[in-house]
Motif scaffolding. Structure first.
Motif, PDB file in Angstrom:
ATOM      1  N   ASN A   1     103.769  -7.108  14.631  1.00  0.00           N
ATOM      2  CA  ASN A   1     104.236  -7.804  13.426  1.00  0.00           C
ATOM      3  C   ASN A   1     105.758  -7.923  13.422  1.00  0.00           C
ATOM      4  O   ASN A   1     106.308  -8.925  12.952  1.00  0.00           O
ATOM      5  CB  ASN A   1     103.757  -7.069  12.172  1.00  0.00           C
ATOM      6  N   LEU A   2     106.448  -6.916  13.964  1.00  0.00           N
ATOM      7  CA  LEU A   2     107.911  -6.997  14.063  1.00  0.00           C
ATOM      8  C   LEU A   2     108.336  -8.158  14.959  1.00  0.00           C
ATOM      9  O   LEU A   2     109.365  -8.800  14.714  1.00  0.00           O
ATOM     10  CB  LEU A   2     108.482  -5.680  14.610  1.00  0.00           C
ATOM     11  N   ILE A   3     107.565  -8.423  16.009  1.00  0.00           N
ATOM     12  CA  ILE A   3     107.857  -9.581  16.868  1.00  0.00           C
ATOM     13  C   ILE A   3     107.743 -10.877  16.069  1.00  0.00           C
ATOM     14  O   ILE A   3     108.581 -11.779  16.194  1.00  0.00           O
ATOM     15  CB  ILE A   3     106.908  -9.604  18.087  1.00  0.00           C
ATOM     16  N   LEU A   4     106.707 -10.961  15.216  1.00  0.00           N
ATOM     17  CA  LEU A   4     106.554 -12.157  14.379  1.00  0.00           C
ATOM     18  C   LEU A   4     107.678 -12.270  13.360  1.00  0.00           C
ATOM     19  O   LEU A   4     108.257 -13.346  13.171  1.00  0.00           O
ATOM     20  CB  LEU A   4     105.203 -12.116  13.653  1.00  0.00           C
ATOM     21  N   ILE A   5     107.995 -11.157  12.700  1.00  0.00           N
ATOM     22  CA  ILE A   5     109.027 -11.163  11.659  1.00  0.00           C
ATOM     23  C   ILE A   5     110.385 -11.554  12.240  1.00  0.00           C
ATOM     24  O   ILE A   5     111.123 -12.356  11.653  1.00  0.00           O
ATOM     25  CB  ILE A   5     109.120  -9.773  10.979  1.00  0.00           C
ATOM     26  N   SER A   6     110.714 -11.001  13.406  1.00  0.00           N
ATOM     27  CA  SER A   6     112.028 -11.256  14.018  1.00  0.00           C
ATOM     28  C   SER A   6     112.133 -12.642  14.642  1.00  0.00           C
ATOM     29  O   SER A   6     113.238 -13.125  14.925  1.00  0.00           O
ATOM     30  CB  SER A   6     112.300 -10.212  15.110  1.00  0.00           C
TER      31      SER A   6
ATOM     32  N   MET B   1      94.232  -2.632  12.900  1.00  0.00           N
ATOM     33  CA  MET B   1      94.845  -3.967  12.905  1.00  0.00           C
ATOM     34  C   MET B   1      94.337  -4.751  11.691  1.00  0.00           C
ATOM     35  O   MET B   1      93.130  -5.001  11.577  1.00  0.00           O
ATOM     36  CB  MET B   1      94.473  -4.705  14.188  1.00  0.00           C
ATOM     37  N   PRO B   2      95.224  -5.160  10.773  1.00  0.00           N
ATOM     38  CA  PRO B   2      94.774  -6.030   9.668  1.00  0.00           C
ATOM     39  C   PRO B   2      94.262  -7.365  10.219  1.00  0.00           C
ATOM     40  O   PRO B   2      94.897  -7.957  11.097  1.00  0.00           O
ATOM     41  CB  PRO B   2      96.047  -6.227   8.839  1.00  0.00           C
ATOM     42  N   GLU B   3      93.136  -7.815   9.704  1.00  0.00           N
ATOM     43  CA  GLU B   3      92.558  -9.076  10.195  1.00  0.00           C
ATOM     44  C   GLU B   3      93.529 -10.239  10.031  1.00  0.00           C
ATOM     45  O   GLU B   3      93.625 -11.114  10.900  1.00  0.00           O
ATOM     46  CB  GLU B   3      91.265  -9.375   9.440  1.00  0.00           C
ATOM     47  N   THR B   4      94.242 -10.239   8.922  1.00  0.00           N
ATOM     48  CA  THR B   4      95.180 -11.329   8.662  1.00  0.00           C
ATOM     49  C   THR B   4      96.287 -11.358   9.710  1.00  0.00           C
ATOM     50  O   THR B   4      96.698 -12.432  10.166  1.00  0.00           O
ATOM     51  CB  THR B   4      95.813 -11.165   7.266  1.00  0.00           C
ATOM     52  N   LEU B   5      96.776 -10.175  10.093  1.00  0.00           N
ATOM     53  CA  LEU B   5      97.823 -10.101  11.116  1.00  0.00           C
ATOM     54  C   LEU B   5      97.286 -10.578  12.458  1.00  0.00           C
ATOM     55  O   LEU B   5      97.980 -11.321  13.183  1.00  0.00           O
ATOM     56  CB  LEU B   5      98.345  -8.664  11.227  1.00  0.00           C
ATOM     57  N   LEU B   6      96.065 -10.186  12.813  1.00  0.00           N
ATOM     58  CA  LEU B   6      95.494 -10.623  14.083  1.00  0.00           C
ATOM     59  C   LEU B   6      95.375 -12.147  14.130  1.00  0.00           C
ATOM     60  O   LEU B   6      95.645 -12.773  15.169  1.00  0.00           O
ATOM     61  CB  LEU B   6      94.123  -9.969  14.296  1.00  0.00           C
TER      62      LEU B   6
ATOM     63  N   LYS C   1      97.168 -14.519  16.853  1.00  0.00           N
ATOM     64  CA  LYS C   1      96.392 -15.437  17.690  1.00  0.00           C
ATOM     65  C   LYS C   1      96.894 -16.866  17.547  1.00  0.00           C
ATOM     66  O   LYS C   1      96.907 -17.632  18.527  1.00  0.00           O
ATOM     67  CB  LYS C   1      94.909 -15.345  17.301  1.00  0.00           C
ATOM     68  N   GLN C   2      97.354 -17.233  16.356  1.00  0.00           N
ATOM     69  CA  GLN C   2      97.944 -18.566  16.162  1.00  0.00           C
ATOM     70  C   GLN C   2      99.254 -18.707  16.930  1.00  0.00           C
ATOM     71  O   GLN C   2      99.563 -19.768  17.472  1.00  0.00           O
ATOM     72  CB  GLN C   2      98.186 -18.810  14.667  1.00  0.00           C
ATOM     73  N   THR C   3     100.023 -17.625  16.987  1.00  0.00           N
ATOM     74  CA  THR C   3     101.323 -17.639  17.675  1.00  0.00           C
ATOM     75  C   THR C   3     101.147 -17.600  19.183  1.00  0.00           C
ATOM     76  O   THR C   3     101.902 -18.236  19.925  1.00  0.00           O
ATOM     77  CB  THR C   3     102.176 -16.438  17.216  1.00  0.00           C
ATOM     78  N   PHE C   4     100.139 -16.841  19.644  1.00  0.00           N
ATOM     79  CA  PHE C   4      99.889 -16.697  21.092  1.00  0.00           C
ATOM     80  C   PHE C   4      98.444 -17.135  21.394  1.00  0.00           C
ATOM     81  O   PHE C   4      97.584 -16.313  21.720  1.00  0.00           O
ATOM     82  CB  PHE C   4     100.088 -15.242  21.526  1.00  0.00           C
ATOM     83  N   PRO C   5      98.167 -18.430  21.297  1.00  0.00           N
ATOM     84  CA  PRO C   5      96.771 -18.904  21.403  1.00  0.00           C
ATOM     85  C   PRO C   5      96.134 -18.678  22.771  1.00  0.00           C
ATOM     86  O   PRO C   5      94.912 -18.593  22.875  1.00  0.00           O
ATOM     87  CB  PRO C   5      96.879 -20.401  21.080  1.00  0.00           C
TER      88      PRO C   5
ATOM     89  N   SER D   1      86.807  -5.919  23.014  1.00  0.00           N
ATOM     90  CA  SER D   1      86.738  -6.534  21.693  1.00  0.00           C
ATOM     91  C   SER D   1      85.638  -7.588  21.666  1.00  0.00           C
ATOM     92  O   SER D   1      85.295  -8.194  22.687  1.00  0.00           O
ATOM     93  CB  SER D   1      88.079  -7.180  21.334  1.00  0.00           C
ATOM     94  N   LYS D   2      85.077  -7.800  20.474  1.00  0.00           N
ATOM     95  CA  LYS D   2      84.037  -8.820  20.310  1.00  0.00           C
ATOM     96  C   LYS D   2      84.590 -10.188  20.693  1.00  0.00           C
ATOM     97  O   LYS D   2      83.918 -11.003  21.318  1.00  0.00           O
ATOM     98  CB  LYS D   2      83.533  -8.823  18.869  1.00  0.00           C
ATOM     99  N   SER D   3      85.831 -10.448  20.286  1.00  0.00           N
ATOM    100  CA  SER D   3      86.561 -11.649  20.697  1.00  0.00           C
ATOM    101  C   SER D   3      88.037 -11.385  20.432  1.00  0.00           C
ATOM    102  O   SER D   3      88.393 -10.383  19.811  1.00  0.00           O
ATOM    103  CB  SER D   3      86.094 -12.885  19.909  1.00  0.00           C
ATOM    104  N   SER D   4      88.901 -12.279  20.898  1.00  0.00           N
ATOM    105  CA  SER D   4      90.340 -12.078  20.727  1.00  0.00           C
ATOM    106  C   SER D   4      90.777 -12.080  19.273  1.00  0.00           C
ATOM    107  O   SER D   4      91.816 -11.524  18.929  1.00  0.00           O
ATOM    108  CB  SER D   4      91.120 -13.159  21.489  1.00  0.00           C
ATOM    109  N   ASP D   5      89.995 -12.747  18.411  1.00  0.00           N
ATOM    110  CA  ASP D   5      90.379 -12.806  17.006  1.00  0.00           C
ATOM    111  C   ASP D   5      89.479 -11.931  16.128  1.00  0.00           C
ATOM    112  O   ASP D   5      89.382 -12.131  14.925  1.00  0.00           O
ATOM    113  CB  ASP D   5      90.395 -14.248  16.496  1.00  0.00           C
ATOM    114  N   SER D   6      88.839 -10.936  16.758  1.00  0.00           N
ATOM    115  CA  SER D   6      87.965 -10.026  16.015  1.00  0.00           C
ATOM    116  C   SER D   6      88.493  -8.605  16.082  1.00  0.00           C
ATOM    117  O   SER D   6      88.989  -8.157  17.128  1.00  0.00           O
ATOM    118  CB  SER D   6      86.547 -10.066  16.595  1.00  0.00           C
ATOM    119  N   THR D   7      88.385  -7.879  14.970  1.00  0.00           N
ATOM    120  CA  THR D   7      88.788  -6.477  14.954  1.00  0.00           C
ATOM    121  C   THR D   7      87.613  -5.549  15.259  1.00  0.00           C
ATOM    122  O   THR D   7      87.740  -4.329  15.168  1.00  0.00           O
ATOM    123  CB  THR D   7      89.411  -6.102  13.592  1.00  0.00           C
ATOM    124  N   PHE D   8      86.468  -6.131  15.631  1.00  0.00           N
ATOM    125  CA  PHE D   8      85.315  -5.330  16.055  1.00  0.00           C
ATOM    126  C   PHE D   8      85.405  -5.075  17.563  1.00  0.00           C
ATOM    127  O   PHE D   8      85.841  -5.949  18.328  1.00  0.00           O
ATOM    128  CB  PHE D   8      84.003  -6.049  15.737  1.00  0.00           C
ATOM    129  N   MET D   9      85.003  -3.899  17.982  1.00  0.00           N
ATOM    130  CA  MET D   9      85.068  -3.534  19.398  1.00  0.00           C
ATOM    131  C   MET D   9      83.865  -2.656  19.751  1.00  0.00           C
ATOM    132  O   MET D   9      83.162  -2.149  18.884  1.00  0.00           O
ATOM    133  CB  MET D   9      86.360  -2.756  19.688  1.00  0.00           C
TER     134      MET D   9
END
Length: 448
Positions: free
Chosen positions: A221-226, A247-252, A256-260, A280-288
């Motif tokens: 998140n610091l990478i996104l903020i900066s 990992m908050p789902e919203t942050l993931l 994923k939008q920033t690094f598709p 992981s279940k998928s790159s945009d999932s917090t399930f593993m």
């Protein structure tokens, strides 16, 4: 000679480590390990407990492996605080402490003669050991002792790869040492950052075409903020692994939008049981799923329990309350599980907020708040309340130029829409930044 160090002869001229823009081959590392081994044998006996002061460097990595070969019990200490160092040397019953000055070993003798039974067990087996300390976020740091020979052997038989990986987590952290041993076991290249800020890490990714970045959600998140990702070419990145905290789902979704084109993989492990193989279940999932022949897991009353072949012998300075008699470690991580066996970490049992008997998981509230576009970051915790026992409080960082009154109104309105009433924050504080620890995890304020 350890199979790991013997492999370095085979890897030869391949680059093992890059630090401060200096490149060191596996041959350089092999030679430095043997140089240090010959030196420490003159002053350090097999089985002695030896602390290494400092973070990652070519010399400290060579020293770690030289002490492994000498069958010492190793205590890496990255802290620079005098009192903290002194306390850890005492808790670990250290015989010697080593620091590197101008690339030379400085060895000091200590007088902590009493030895814990776990240390005596390793000495009797003539195995090297590893003593790590917990972060101490929920009290006094626990000193836990591993059989280091056993940990190293976990990486045996891995396929050789040509890949540049950044070492992010600390030299005294199980996740950092996992990354290091994984890199060295496959003949890859370890890139060591001068410091752990978003700009430096992104600069190294561009410069050395790093393909794998292990980090924490807080740091990502610091990478996104900066907005450091906008300054550098990060197209070499193929995988970002994340762990150490939920990992908050919203942050993931934002990541994923920033690094598709990047694959996101959730890692999981504890200092007590080591790092598990997961997917992981998928790159945009917090399930593993935990998919590791050396680690068993089960869920007891919503809490994840682990039992592994690489887990600690025990604690040197704390009771073994977290372990059952048959070796299961109660992680304190609360999880939910799907019908097809995927699990998601939803919080820590020690962080639950009790509002009039109703349980609130801070991460659930944080995920909802982070859905608001004006919010950059947030952390949720409980404060004492004379009526309900505790109440929910949110510290929030918002984008520049946003009116705080309007932001507070939006946050409350959104939370009321998405959450049960008792989960809605009764107090919202606006901060410039969220407090994080040196292991890049958010420091959640305790009930005062």
């Amino acid at each position: 000679m350890s199979w790991l160090v013997e492999n370095f002869k085979k890897f030869g001229s391949k680059i093992a480590i890059i630090h401060n823009d200096e490149k060191y081959t596996y041959k350089d590392l092999y030679n430095k390990i043997n140089e240090f081994l010959n030196e420490i044998k003159k002053e350090i006996k097999i089985g002695e407990v030896v602390a290494i002061l400092g973070d990652y460097s070519f010399e400290n990595i060579a020293l770690l492996l030289a002490l492994h070969l000498n069958k010492n019990i190793i205590v890496p200490i990255t802290s620079t605080k005098g009192n903290e160092i002194k306390e850890r040397l005492k808790e670990a019953n250290c015989d010697k402490v080593i620091r590197i000055d101008n690339r030379k070993l400085i060895i000091d003798n200590l007088n902590y003669k009493d030895k814990h039974q776990f240390i005596k067990t390793l000495q009797k087996k003539k195995h090297s050991g590893l003593i790590l300390f917990s972060s101490g976020s929920t009290g006094k740091p626990k000193a836990m002792i591993h059989d280091f020979d056993n940990l190293v052997n976990y990486y045996k038989g891995k396929k050789e790869k040509n890949i540049n990986m950044l070492i992010f987590l600390m030299f005294d952290h199980i996740g950092g040492l996992n990354t290091l041993l994984n890199i060295l076991s496959i003949g890859a290249t370890a890139i060591i950052p001068k410091n752990r800020n978003a700009d430096e890490v992104c600069k190294l990714i561009e410069k050395y075409k790093i393909r794998v970045l292990p980090a924490s959600p807080t740091f990502l998140n610091l990478i996104l903020i900066s907005k450091s990702y906008e300054k550098y070419d990060l197209s070499s990145l193929k995988m970002i692994t994340y762990g150490t905290e939920p990992m908050p789902e919203t942050l993931l979704k934002r990541l994923k939008q920033t690094f598709p084109k990047v694959r996101f993989l959730q890692t999981f492990g504890t200092s007590e049981t080591g790092i598990a193989n997961t997917y992981s279940k998928s790159s945009d999932s917090t399930f593993m799923k935990i998919d590791d022949p050396d680690i068993e897991y089960k869920i007891v009353n919503g809490e994840l329990w682990l039992r592994s072949k690489t887990q600690v012998l025990g604690y040197l300075n704390a009771p073994m309350d977290s372990f059952t008699e048959d070796g299961w470690f109660k992680t304190g991580d609360l999880v939910e599980i799907t019908d097809d066996g995927y699990i998601r970490i939803i919080g820590r049992s020690k962080e639950i907020i009790n509002v009039g008997g109703e349980k609130v998981l801070p991460q659930e509230v944080e995920t909802i708040i982070l859905e608001i576009p004006e919010v950059i970051d947030c952390i949720v915790y409980g404060e004492r309340n004379p009526i309900t026992g505790q109440t929910v409080v949110a510290d929030v960082v918002i984008k520049d130029g946003i009116d705080k009154k309007e932001a507070k109104r939006k946050i409350r309105k959104h939370c009321i829409k998405k959450l049960d009433n008792y989960k809605v924050p009764t107090k919202i504080n606006f901060l410039e930044e969220i407090n994080i620890g040196n292991r890049f995890k958010k420091i959640r304020r305790k009930d005062a």
